[in-house]
Every structure is written in C-alpha cells, then in structure tokens.
Motif scaffolding. Structure first.
Motif, short mmCIF file in Angstrom:
data_model
loop_
_atom_site.label_atom_id
_atom_site.label_comp_id
_atom_site.label_asym_id
_atom_site.label_seq_id
_atom_site.Cartn_x
_atom_site.Cartn_y
_atom_site.Cartn_z
N SER A 35 7.13 1.81 -6.99
CA SER A 35 6.58 2.88 -6.14
C SER A 35 7.68 3.82 -5.68
N GLU B 273 0.87 -1.17 0.00
CA GLU B 273 0.00 0.00 0.00
C GLU B 273 0.91 1.22 0.00
N THR B 274 0.48 2.27 -0.71
CA THR B 274 1.29 3.49 -0.71
C THR B 274 0.39 4.70 -0.44
N SER B 275 1.01 5.75 0.07
CA SER B 275 0.29 7.01 0.25
C SER B 275 1.32 8.13 0.40
N ILE C 14 11.17 8.90 1.63
CA ILE C 14 10.35 7.69 1.50
C ILE C 14 10.44 6.89 2.79
N LEU D 186 9.50 3.25 4.45
CA LEU D 186 9.12 1.88 4.12
C LEU D 186 8.90 1.08 5.40
N GLY E 27 6.55 9.91 1.44
CA GLY E 27 5.94 8.86 0.61
C GLY E 27 6.00 7.55 1.37
N TYR E 28 4.84 7.01 1.71
CA TYR E 28 4.78 5.79 2.53
C TYR E 28 4.64 4.54 1.65
N ILE E 29 5.41 3.52 2.00
CA ILE E 29 5.22 2.20 1.39
C ILE E 29 5.01 1.19 2.52
N PHE F 24 7.82 7.81 -6.42
CA PHE F 24 8.02 8.80 -5.36
C PHE F 24 9.25 9.66 -5.66
#
Lengths: 258, 257
Positions: free
Chosen positions: A40, A8-10, A53, A55, A16-18, A44
């Motif tokens: 992803s 999932e990313t947002s 980022i 993770l 930037g989240y993974i 980003f």
C-alpha cells in the motif's frame, strides 16, 4: 490493489491513510499484514493524489508486536527462504514522507514499524518496548539498527536488553518521536501535521527526505555532495521558479508539484 | 473476586471499602493489588462516575501491616512492587476519587487519603504521618501530595513530628474537604459522591489531568496543553448539553461523555 485483509487504506486531501486493522489482536503484525502495508505504501508512493502517508492503528493500540504463533515453529532455513524482512527493506525506499500516529502499545515489530516512519506523533499514553529478549530472540526488522542510530548505543542497548517500557515523555526526550499529544486528539493533530507537509512543494519534500536519510549512512563529505546534487536538481522544478518569484513579489506561492 | 476489600457500584458511584477491620485495614501486598485492580476497573467502567475509598470498622487504614512484610523484600522493593503501582493507578484515574476517612489514617493509609481528590473526614477520624516514629520517611507519594496540599512548612512539621492531627485541625490546614458528624456520615457521603457522579465526568477528568500537568510545565507549554484540553472538552456531549441547558434556562443532565 488486492483485497486487503489486515489493513484499511484510503486517500483524502493529499493524505494516504493506512490503518492497521487487527484491533482484537492489538494489531499484531503477521507476514501478510506487513506485505499489505508495504504494498500500500508503494502504491501511494506512485499515486499523484497522495502527498504524504499517514500510518496508524485501529482500536486501542498501534501494534503490540509480531504474531508469535506464526513464528513459534520457524527454523533458520525457512526464515532464509521466506526472506520476510525483505518487505521491511522496501519501506525505506518509499520516497514520500511517512507519518506514524502511535498510541498505547508499540512493542516489538510494532516498534520497528514505528521506527520505519519519518515522523512519529505519539499519544501521551504510548509505551514503546522491545520484548524480544524475553522470548529468547531479538529484534529482526531493524530494531537494533534504527533505534541505535536514533538514540545512540548506550540507551538502545539498555532498552533492548532490559525489555523495559519507554513512555512517551522519555521517547520525546531521546528524540525518537516528534511530538506528544492527548490521546483523544491523536488523529486530529496527526492529520493537521500531515496537511502541513502535504502543502509543501512535493519535489522539495522528496529530495529533502532523501538527503536527510543519506546523512544517516554516508560520510559527511559524501552526504554534502549528495545534498548539493539534490539542491541543483530542484532548480529544474516549476515549484522553485514559482516559490522564488512569489517571494520576490511578496505573495504566497502556488505550488503545482511540477 | 476481592478478599481484602469489598467493591460495589451504586448510582454511578463505586464504593471501594478496605475490609480488614480486625487489623485496622492495614495494607498487605494482596490489598495493594486489589485496590489497584478495583481502581482500574472503575476507571474503565462507563457506569462509574465517582469513586469512594473508605474503611470497614473503626479505622480508615493504619498503613502497612508489619506482620505481612516479606523478609526477602527490602523496603525499596516493597514500594516499587506494591505501593508504587497502586499509587500510579490512582494518579492516572481520571474519575473523581473521594477518600471517606471514617477513622484513623496512619502511615501509608494517610498517603492513600492524600492521593485522593477529596477527603471527607469523620469527626472521630485522625491522621498521623507515623513513619518518622519508626525511623522511616513518609512514602507512597505522601510528601509529594502533602506538600502540595498543606505547603512545605506544614508538610515538614507533620512529617518530622509524627503527631496526631485531629479532624478539625485537618480541616483547618486544608487536608479535609469537609468534616462530617457521625450521625450525618452515611447520608452526606452518599450525597457528596452522587452529586459528583452527575457532573460532566469527562471534563472532571480533563481538569485533573491538566492541573497535574501544570506542575511539570512552563507557562508557555502549559497554555498549549490547556488548548488541547479545551478542544477535547469542546467535543463532549456534556458540553453540548451544558450550553443547551444554559440557553434554555434549565438544569443540565450530564451523561459523563
């Protein structure tokens, strides 16, 4: 971006989240999942909204390793033709800082993914391990190389040959993680750290990451030359002008990323 | 599911009873593993908010069953494989653990009692650090815990002389939280455990975690960790309930989360 199946990313506040998202399998990595992570990260990297980022994994563990079912019947020829590890090489080309927030099991491919990050924040219950040898194989996505460059040959060989579990305290002692936090506060502390990095002038952050990474591979002389060029380049940025002006005027700088 | 112990949960309390009464509840490798498993189960169960370890019959636990010793294993291996993992499981459990010492606690049985957070001691119980009497050193974390509970000098005295410590002596030197008469035993045990089970369990776990951490950190490091701990406690529902109850001048109803 294609529909994501395993992560999932947002994006929020410059981060930037993974999230690895196979919690029932303790986020075991399969090839499509690695492809999704890399794709992803690259997206980003090009997205001006994202400064850093982050993770991490959904559920109990960061990642308990690679999906063994997927590779049990592999042979050298199909491995060569699939060339799956080329995806891993692309992680090293990401220019923005990647922070890994790890917890519980960080095994095998999960450990290699963690070692591909630029910073690691670990919950106090984290255990790292390379169990590949117990399956008659070895790390294949950088484990023998990255761990050795971080901790030296003696400990790397010991850990990879014994498949021993390394706890968070030992990991901190050997310098392959940045910080240990209480498990309950892993995300809070990691986001806090990510925000701090996200506030730094992005061009400087980018060129610092690039220069430090060069130190791993280049001779000292070549590394110094490389550093110098990056230093010069930053004098073409608006943030350098703003940063130094603010210092002279004794006020806080307002960085624009230019 | 268990053969050497019994395990039941009642009113938020997990009762773990060592169940080899004819052997004075001596440890076998199977019992080490079953205790480890029961503690792990309790730690992971939302229903459990306090744990009691006690013994069936007249003893609490008489230590290693010498007839169960595996000839292929040396004593170092015995500790690494059987006792070490059990003691680690107990140490990492963030729920309160009470040793209900109903009778003699000898050798590793003494160590087991020392690893718990409380020792409720029957008036007819006794402790004996028997290791030295057969030429061994106190094991299973014994010296680690004992010296913290009674201090260096007393720990040495008990370990080097290997003499029996009565319940009242145990109370006097700080090993026993409380000495309980035989008649009041069942009732007081239950009341003590259930009172603990109604406290803010998460906060109790954090207190255990950070007290232990304090032994391994500088003050500067500890103060940083403490701030993390209080941040976590401040996020619990029990904290919200505690503050609300205080403001409303009523008794708090904690749920352990």
């Amino acid at each position: 971006m294609n529909a994501l199946q395993f992560i999932e990313t947002s994006i929020e506040d410059g981060i930037g989240y993974i999230f690895l998202n196979r919690p029932k399998q303790l986020n075991a990595l399969n090839r499509k999942m690695v492809r999704e992570i890399v794709t992803s990260m690259e997206a980003f990297d090009l997205d001006p909204q994202v400064k850093v980022i982050l993770l991490t994994g959904n559920g109990k563990a960061f990642s308990a390793g690679a999906d063994i079912d997927e590779m049990a019947n592999d042979n050298p020829i199909n491995l060569e033709l699939t060339n799956q590890f080329a995806d891993w090489d692309r992680i090293s080309l990401v220019k923005k800082p990647v922070i890994g927030a790890v917890k519980s099991f960080v095994f095998g491919g999960g450990f290699e993914l963690a070692l591909s990050c630029d910073f690691l924040i670990a919950a106090s219950d984290t255990q790292f391990s390379f169990p590949e040898v117990t399956l008659g194989v070895m790390p294949g996505a950088g484990g023998t190389q990255r761990l050795t460059k971080l901790v030296g040959k003696m400990k790397a060989l010991e850990w990879i040959l014994s498949a021993e579990r390394i706890n968070a305290k030992t990991a901190l002692q050997y310098g392959f993680i940045n910080k240990i936090v209480a498990p309950e506060l892993l995300m809070e502390e990691s986001v806090d750290f990510a925000r701090k990095i996200a506030k730094q002038p992005p061009l400087a952050v980018r060129l610092i990451k690039e220069s430090v990474n060069k130190a791993v591979d280049l001779s000292l002389y070549e590394g110094m030359q490389f550093e110098r060029k990056n230093f010069y380049i930053l004098f073409a940025s608006e943030d350098q002008k703003e940063g130094m002006k603010a210092f002279i005027e004794k006020r806080k700088p307002k960085f624009t990323g230019g | 599911m268990y053969e050497t112990i019994t395990y039941r949960v009642e009113n938020g309390v997990a009762w773990l009873t060592l169940n080899r009464p004819d052997k004075l509840n001596a440890f076998t490798s199977q019992m080490n593993k079953e205790i480890q498993k029961a503690i792990k189960t309790s730690a992971g169960s939302d229903e459990v908010r306090a744990i009691i370890i006690t013994g069936e019959g007249r003893a609490f636990c008489s230590g290693q069953d010498l007839s169960d010793l595996d000839d292929s294993m040396n004593l170092g291996q015995l500790l690494r494989e059987n006792y070490g993992p059990m003691m680690q499981q107990i140490a990492s459990c963030e729920k309160p653990i009470i040793a209900a010492v109903n009778g003699v606690a000898a050798g590793a049985g003494f160590s087991l009692a020392l690893a718990c957070d409380f020792r409720l001691v029957s008036e007819k119980a006794s402790f004996i650090n028997a290791f030295v009497n057969i030429g061994l050193i106190p094991d299973s974390g014994n010296l680690y815990y004992l010296s913290r509970i009674v201090g260096h000098a007393k720990a040495l005295e008990l370990s080097l002389l290997g003499e029996k410590v009565t319940a009242s002596e145990a109370k006097h030197i700080g090993i026993a939280t409380k000495v309980i008469s035989v008649e009041a035993w069942d009732e007081e045990l239950k009341a003590f455990a259930e009172n603990l089970a109604n406290k803010p369990t998460k906060a109790i776990g954090l207190i255990k975690r950070y007290l232990e951490a304090s032994y391994h950190l500088s003050l500067e490091e500890y103060l940083k960790e403490e701030a993390e701990g209080q941040r976590i406690a401040g996020l619990t529902m029990d904290y919200a309930e505690g503050v609300a109850a205080f403001t409303e001048k009523r008794k708090a109803q904690f749920i352990g989360k």
